[in-house]
Design a protein around this motif. Structure first.
Motif, PDB file in Angstrom:
ATOM      1  N   SER A 171       7.510   5.533 -12.391  1.00 32.36           N
ATOM      2  CA  SER A 171       8.550   5.246 -11.411  1.00 32.36           C
ATOM      3  C   SER A 171       9.880   5.372 -12.147  1.00 32.36           C
ATOM      4  O   SER A 171      10.223   4.511 -12.967  1.00 32.36           O
ATOM      5  N   ILE A 172      10.605   6.460 -11.900  1.00 31.54           N
ATOM      6  CA  ILE A 172      11.802   6.792 -12.666  1.00 31.54           C
ATOM      7  C   ILE A 172      13.051   6.513 -11.835  1.00 31.54           C
ATOM      8  O   ILE A 172      13.144   6.914 -10.667  1.00 31.54           O
ATOM      9  N   HIS A 173      14.017   5.820 -12.447  1.00 32.93           N
ATOM     10  CA  HIS A 173      15.259   5.474 -11.761  1.00 32.93           C
ATOM     11  C   HIS A 173      16.450   5.849 -12.644  1.00 32.93           C
ATOM     12  O   HIS A 173      16.491   5.482 -13.828  1.00 32.93           O
TER      13      HIS A 173
ATOM     14  N   THR B 215       7.679   1.570 -15.101  1.00 35.37           N
ATOM     15  CA  THR B 215       8.966   1.875 -14.477  1.00 35.37           C
ATOM     16  C   THR B 215       9.949   2.225 -15.581  1.00 35.37           C
ATOM     17  O   THR B 215      10.111   1.461 -16.535  1.00 35.37           O
ATOM     18  N   ALA B 216      10.576   3.391 -15.486  1.00 34.29           N
ATOM     19  CA  ALA B 216      11.496   3.868 -16.515  1.00 34.29           C
ATOM     20  C   ALA B 216      12.898   3.985 -15.925  1.00 34.29           C
ATOM     21  O   ALA B 216      13.094   4.665 -14.915  1.00 34.29           O
TER      22      ALA B 216
ATOM     23  N   LEU C  21       4.849  -2.490 -16.936  1.00 37.10           N
ATOM     24  CA  LEU C  21       5.874  -2.414 -17.986  1.00 37.10           C
ATOM     25  C   LEU C  21       7.092  -1.702 -17.437  1.00 37.10           C
ATOM     26  O   LEU C  21       6.967  -0.671 -16.766  1.00 37.10           O
ATOM     27  N   THR C  22       8.266  -2.255 -17.708  1.00 35.53           N
ATOM     28  CA  THR C  22       9.526  -1.582 -17.401  1.00 35.53           C
ATOM     29  C   THR C  22      10.273  -1.304 -18.699  1.00 35.53           C
ATOM     30  O   THR C  22      10.393  -2.181 -19.556  1.00 35.53           O
ATOM     31  N   GLU C  23      10.762  -0.069 -18.837  1.00 35.89           N
ATOM     32  CA  GLU C  23      11.604   0.271 -19.980  1.00 35.89           C
ATOM     33  C   GLU C  23      13.028   0.489 -19.484  1.00 35.89           C
ATOM     34  O   GLU C  23      13.281   1.379 -18.658  1.00 35.89           O
ATOM     35  N   LEU C  24      13.945  -0.314 -19.994  1.00 34.94           N
ATOM     36  CA  LEU C  24      15.361  -0.194 -19.662  1.00 34.94           C
ATOM     37  C   LEU C  24      16.032   0.646 -20.747  1.00 34.94           C
ATOM     38  O   LEU C  24      16.103   0.248 -21.904  1.00 34.94           O
ATOM     39  N   GLY C  25      16.520   1.819 -20.370  1.00 36.62           N
ATOM     40  CA  GLY C  25      17.051   2.762 -21.333  1.00 36.62           C
ATOM     41  C   GLY C  25      15.937   3.620 -21.887  1.00 36.62           C
ATOM     42  O   GLY C  25      15.698   3.673 -23.093  1.00 36.62           O
TER      43      GLY C  25
ATOM     44  N   VAL D 293      17.407  11.803 -17.842  1.00 36.71           N
ATOM     45  CA  VAL D 293      16.502  11.571 -16.717  1.00 36.71           C
ATOM     46  C   VAL D 293      15.740  12.853 -16.379  1.00 36.71           C
ATOM     47  O   VAL D 293      14.524  12.827 -16.138  1.00 36.71           O
ATOM     48  N   SER D 294      16.439  13.985 -16.387  1.00 33.67           N
ATOM     49  CA  SER D 294      15.779  15.270 -16.100  1.00 33.67           C
ATOM     50  C   SER D 294      14.708  15.578 -17.131  1.00 33.67           C
ATOM     51  O   SER D 294      13.596  16.022 -16.781  1.00 33.67           O
TER      52      SER D 294
END
Length: 266
Positions: free
Chosen positions: A91-93, A67-68, A45-49, A76-77
């Motif tokens: 997996s944070i971007h 993936t976030a 699963l990827t979450e955009l925003g 983000v912090s």
């Protein structure tokens, strides 16, 4: 405009938004409920925003590989801190969701877009986010698109101040989905408010088939004080009623948030 948006969320308590009141809890509870049949068999699963990770962490705790992606450094912090505190791996971007080139093509079972569409004012950028979701999804993968209804926002403006009930303000909202008046806060000035039909069209034009379209909050925001005063057992009774009727098309425009769940063509 992006600078104002970044500043707003740098100082906004997004972490508590979905849990601090019954009228906001129902947004999270409904979204999780409506996605359940799609997320149960999913692995990636990827979450955009992703904001502070309320959904990303929830699904990571359910065993999904998550993936976030989030643009605002302060969020983000918080996301990183929350994931560490909960003991989950994400997996944070830190990135703009219009370009997530670091997520491989056809690699994800689920993509969540539960906030960006109501802060992206440029139509081509909204299309870019949907196209990125389509790109990274596996064939038959599922995307969830949240939006804020411009019909609801018109009523909210009237509730906020009679000074906002003008042909200029309401006409701009109706025609463009924008509220640029100096008399509203940054959330509205940096927002984009869609119509239910527009979001379906956006998904379909990018190669998705609509699976579900629900009124995430129903008309609960119009009786917010009453919903917030419910005891826990009363809230659960209201939630169960809401889940029975949230797919009713006549509720879509009056709901604060709407949720379109769509499947990528196989």
């Amino acid at each position: 405009m992006q600078e104002e948006y970044m500043g707003y969320y740098a100082n906004f308590d997004e972490e508590q938004r979905l849990v601090c009141q019954n009228i906001t809890r129902i947004e999270f509870d409904t979204t999780i409920n409506q996605l359940e049949t799609f997320t149960q068999p999913a692995k990636k699963l990827t979450e955009l925003g992703a904001a502070t990770g309320r959904y990303s962490i929830y699904y990571a705790q359910k065993g999904l590989e998550v993936t976030a992606v989030e643009l605002v450094p302060e969020l983000v912090s918080q996301l990183e801190d929350n994931a560490a505190e909960q003991g989950v791996e994400l997996s944070i971007h830190e990135a703009n969701v219009t370009d997530v080139h670091f997520v491989p093509d056809s690699s994800q079972d689920i993509v969540l877009i539960l906030g960006p569409l109501y802060h992206i004012q440029n139509e081509s950028d909204r299309q870019a986010v949907i196209k990125e979701a389509h790109r990274i999804l596996k064939p038959n993968g599922v995307a969830a698109f949240a939006y804020i209804s411009r019909f609801f926002v018109a009523g909210l403006l009237a509730k906020m101040s009679s000074a906002l009930v003008t042909p200029l303000v309401l006409g701009e909202l109706h025609e463009t989905g924008l509220v640029t008046s100096k008399d509203v806060d940054a959330f509205f000035r940096t927002g984009y408010f869609a119509t239910p039909a527009e979001v379906e069209d956006l998904a379909q034009s990018a190669g998705f088939n609509i699976e579900k379209h629900v009124a995430t909050d129903g008309f609960g925001r119009y009786i917010g004080a009453e919903i917030n005063s419910l005891s826990e057992s009363e809230y659960q009774a209201w939630l169960q009623h809401h889940l029975l009727v949230c797919s009713e098309p006549s509720l879509l425009g009056s709901s604060n948030h709407g949720l379109v769940i769509a499947r990528k063509h196989g």
